[in-house]
Design a protein around this motif. Structure first.
Motif, PDB file in Angstrom:
ATOM      1  N   LYS A 152       0.787  -1.250  -0.219  1.00 25.67           N
ATOM      2  CA  LYS A 152      -0.047   0.059   0.311  1.00 25.67           C
ATOM      3  C   LYS A 152       0.816   1.400  -0.052  1.00 25.67           C
ATOM      4  O   LYS A 152       0.559   2.070  -0.645  1.00 25.67           O
ATOM      5  CB  LYS A 152      -0.799  -0.013   1.049  1.00 25.67           C
ATOM      6  CG  LYS A 152      -2.196  -0.954   1.182  1.00 25.67           C
ATOM      7  CD  LYS A 152      -3.128  -0.792   2.133  1.00 25.67           C
ATOM      8  CE  LYS A 152      -4.233  -1.457   2.173  1.00 25.67           C
ATOM      9  NZ  LYS A 152      -5.322  -1.176   3.241  1.00 25.67           N
ATOM     10  N   ASP A 153       1.732   1.153   0.806  1.00 31.06           N
ATOM     11  CA  ASP A 153       2.705   2.507   0.843  1.00 31.06           C
ATOM     12  C   ASP A 153       3.371   2.993  -0.592  1.00 31.06           C
ATOM     13  O   ASP A 153       3.490   4.151  -0.856  1.00 31.06           O
ATOM     14  CB  ASP A 153       3.927   2.325   1.784  1.00 31.06           C
ATOM     15  CG  ASP A 153       3.398   2.244   3.183  1.00 31.06           C
ATOM     16  OD1 ASP A 153       2.311   2.910   3.551  1.00 31.06           O
ATOM     17  OD2 ASP A 153       4.358   1.705   4.152  1.00 31.06           O
ATOM     18  N   TYR A 208       0.507   4.324  -2.543  1.00 32.64           N
ATOM     19  CA  TYR A 208       0.069   5.856  -2.027  1.00 32.64           C
ATOM     20  C   TYR A 208       1.096   6.794  -2.637  1.00 32.64           C
ATOM     21  O   TYR A 208       0.542   7.895  -3.071  1.00 32.64           O
ATOM     22  CB  TYR A 208       0.254   5.840  -0.626  1.00 32.64           C
ATOM     23  CG  TYR A 208      -0.703   4.992   0.256  1.00 32.64           C
ATOM     24  CD1 TYR A 208      -2.316   4.828  -0.157  1.00 32.64           C
ATOM     25  CD2 TYR A 208      -0.368   4.439   1.513  1.00 32.64           C
ATOM     26  CE1 TYR A 208      -2.839   3.862   0.611  1.00 32.64           C
ATOM     27  CE2 TYR A 208      -1.221   3.617   2.137  1.00 32.64           C
ATOM     28  CZ  TYR A 208      -2.491   3.463   1.794  1.00 32.64           C
ATOM     29  OH  TYR A 208      -3.366   2.683   2.516  1.00 32.64           O
ATOM     30  N   ARG A 257      -5.077   8.471   1.927  1.00 31.60           N
ATOM     31  CA  ARG A 257      -4.998   7.025   2.016  1.00 31.60           C
ATOM     32  C   ARG A 257      -6.449   6.222   1.942  1.00 31.60           C
ATOM     33  O   ARG A 257      -6.396   5.149   1.257  1.00 31.60           O
ATOM     34  CB  ARG A 257      -4.017   6.689   2.968  1.00 31.60           C
ATOM     35  CG  ARG A 257      -2.709   7.180   3.036  1.00 31.60           C
ATOM     36  CD  ARG A 257      -1.705   6.769   3.863  1.00 31.60           C
ATOM     37  NE  ARG A 257      -0.217   7.091   3.619  1.00 31.60           N
ATOM     38  CZ  ARG A 257       0.766   6.308   4.230  1.00 31.60           C
ATOM     39  NH1 ARG A 257       0.559   5.322   4.903  1.00 31.60           N
ATOM     40  NH2 ARG A 257       1.892   6.604   4.170  1.00 31.60           N
ATOM     41  N   ASP A 303      -7.552   3.515  -0.906  1.00 31.48           N
ATOM     42  CA  ASP A 303      -8.000   2.252  -0.202  1.00 31.48           C
ATOM     43  C   ASP A 303      -9.344   1.583  -0.908  1.00 31.48           C
ATOM     44  O   ASP A 303      -9.286   0.380  -0.895  1.00 31.48           O
ATOM     45  CB  ASP A 303      -8.047   2.171   1.198  1.00 31.48           C
ATOM     46  CG  ASP A 303      -6.613   2.165   1.846  1.00 31.48           C
ATOM     47  OD1 ASP A 303      -5.789   1.936   1.347  1.00 31.48           O
ATOM     48  OD2 ASP A 303      -6.618   2.404   3.250  1.00 31.48           O
ATOM     49  N   LEU A 317      -7.968  -0.340  -4.070  1.00 33.15           N
ATOM     50  CA  LEU A 317      -6.956  -1.267  -3.875  1.00 33.15           C
ATOM     51  C   LEU A 317      -7.573  -2.523  -3.730  1.00 33.15           C
ATOM     52  O   LEU A 317      -8.322  -2.884  -2.975  1.00 33.15           O
ATOM     53  CB  LEU A 317      -6.058  -0.900  -2.968  1.00 33.15           C
ATOM     54  CG  LEU A 317      -5.297   0.507  -2.958  1.00 33.15           C
ATOM     55  CD1 LEU A 317      -4.261   0.631  -1.839  1.00 33.15           C
ATOM     56  CD2 LEU A 317      -4.298   0.500  -4.290  1.00 33.15           C
ATOM     57  N   VAL A 348      -0.493  -5.384  -3.953  1.00 33.93           N
ATOM     58  CA  VAL A 348      -1.957  -4.938  -4.131  1.00 33.93           C
ATOM     59  C   VAL A 348      -1.942  -3.989  -5.456  1.00 33.93           C
ATOM     60  O   VAL A 348      -0.827  -3.897  -6.196  1.00 33.93           O
ATOM     61  CB  VAL A 348      -2.056  -3.668  -3.134  1.00 33.93           C
ATOM     62  CG1 VAL A 348      -2.217  -4.410  -1.782  1.00 33.93           C
ATOM     63  CG2 VAL A 348      -0.935  -2.864  -3.106  1.00 33.93           C
TER      64      VAL A 348
END
Length: 283
Positions: free
Chosen positions: A226-227, A230, A248, A252, A255, A262
C-alpha cells in the motif's frame, strides 16, 4: 440529408464549451495538470493499447492525434502507423508525450505545439490519412476533423453515464481539493439522452456508416504494498500532511489484492466511433 431532428445543432450546443478551450484564453491551463494526465495515462496503458489496436490504422497511414496530451494513444497508434503527428497546444503535455515515445522506442512521431482552434490550424497541420480526437478539444468540431482527414475520422471518449477521468481523479482528492465537490457546468443530468448517440445520429444523417465499439477502460497498476501505491498515486495533486490519512482512505477504496501485493483497479467504459470521410457531405 437532414433528419427529423437537427442533430448537428444539438451537438454544437453540447460541445460549445470545448470550442473555447484552446491555449489562448483557455479556461484550463493544461500545463498545470499535465503530470496528473501523464500518471493517469500510465494507469490506462493496457486499455489504450486495446483501443488503438481496434482503430482502422495500417502501416501505410499517416495519423493525426488532435489534443494528444501525454501520448496515451499517440504512442500505441504510432506503432501501427507509417507516421503520426502528435498535436497539442500545451508544451508540458508534449514534453510528456516525447518522453513516453522515447521510453517506448517509438520514433515515427512528429510533435507539433499548435492550438487546434487556431484559424490557420488546418493549413499548418496538413491533411492526414486518419484523424483521431480522443477526449480532446477536437471533439467539438467534427467538420474540422473531416476536413483534415483523407480516409477516416476516429473519435473516442467516455460513455456519458460512466466515470470520466476527471471523476476518477477527483475521487482520489475527495476531502482534499475543493474541486472534488464541484461539478463542471456542462455535465448533463440525463447523460444517455445526449451521449454519443448525438454524434452518431448526426453522422448517420450526413451519410456515414459509422462503426461503434464500446470498451472497458481500466485504470490499473500493481504495487508491492500500500505504501508504494500511496506514493505513486500522489501524481494526482498536492497532498498536505494533515490530509494524508484522507488521501490513503480514498486510495484504499480502489486497491485490491494482487499476486505481487496490491493493485489499484478502477474501471469505467469508453466508446470509439470511426467513419469513412468519403461518405460524409457537410453543407
Amino acid at each position: 440529408m437532414q433528419g427529423l431532428l437537427n442533430w448537428q445543432a444539438i451537438r454544437e450546443l453540447k460541445f460549445a464549451p470545448m470550442t473555447r478551450d484552446g491555449a489562448g484564453g483557455s479556461a484550463v491551463n493544461w500545463d498545470e495538470i499535465a503530470q496528473m494526465y501523464n500518471g493517469m495515462a500510465e494507469l490506462e496503458k493496457r486499455s489504450a493499447q486495446i483501443l488503438a489496436d481496434a482503430l482502422p490504422i495500417t502501416s501505410e497511414d499517416s495519423v493525426l492525434d488532435v489534443g494528444c496530451g501525454p501520448g496515451r494513444l499517440s504512442v500505441p497508434m504510432a506503432r501501427q502507423a507509417k507516421s503520426l503527428t502528435a498535436l497539442d497546444a500545451f508544451g508540458e503535455m508534449l514534453k510528456f508525450c516525447k518522453q513516453n515515445a522515447e521510453n517506448a522506442d517509438v520514433e515515427n512521431i512528429k510533435f507539433l505545439q499548435k492550438s487546434w482552434l487556431d484559424s490557420d490550424a488546418l493549413d499548418a497541420i496538413g491533411k492526414h490519412d486518419i484523424v483521431v480526437a480522443s477526449r480532446s478539444v477536437g471533439l467539438g468540431d467534427i467538420k474540422k476533423l473531416n476536413d483534415a482527414a483523407k480516409k477516416y475520422v476516429c473519435i473516442t471518449s467516455f460513455l456519458e453515464d460512466y466515470p470520466s477521468l476527471r471523476e476518477i481523479w477527483m475521487d482520489l482528492l475527495a476531502g482534499i481539493d475543493e474541486r472534488a465537490s464541484k461539478r463542471p457546468p456542462f455535465i448533463n443530468e440525463n447523460p444517455r439522452m445526449f451521449g454519443y448517440n448525438v454524434t452518431f445520429n448526426m453522422l448517420y444523417d450526413l451519410g456515414a456508416n459509422v462503426n461503434v465499439r464500446i470498451f472497458d477502460t481500466v485504470y490499473e497498476k500493481s504495487f508491492t504494498g500500500k505504501d508504494e501505491a500511496y506514493e505513486f498515486l500522489k501524481f494526482v495533486g498536492e497532498i498536505p500532511k494533515e490530509k494524508e490519512k484522507i488521501f490513503r482512505k480514498n486510495v484504499d477504496k480502489w486497491l485490491v489484492k494482487d499476486k505481487s501485493g496490491v493493485k489499484f483497479y478502477r474501471t469505467t467504459k469508453s466508446y470509439a466511433m470511426w467513419y469513412d470521410v468519403s461518405e460524409v457531405k457537410f453543407e
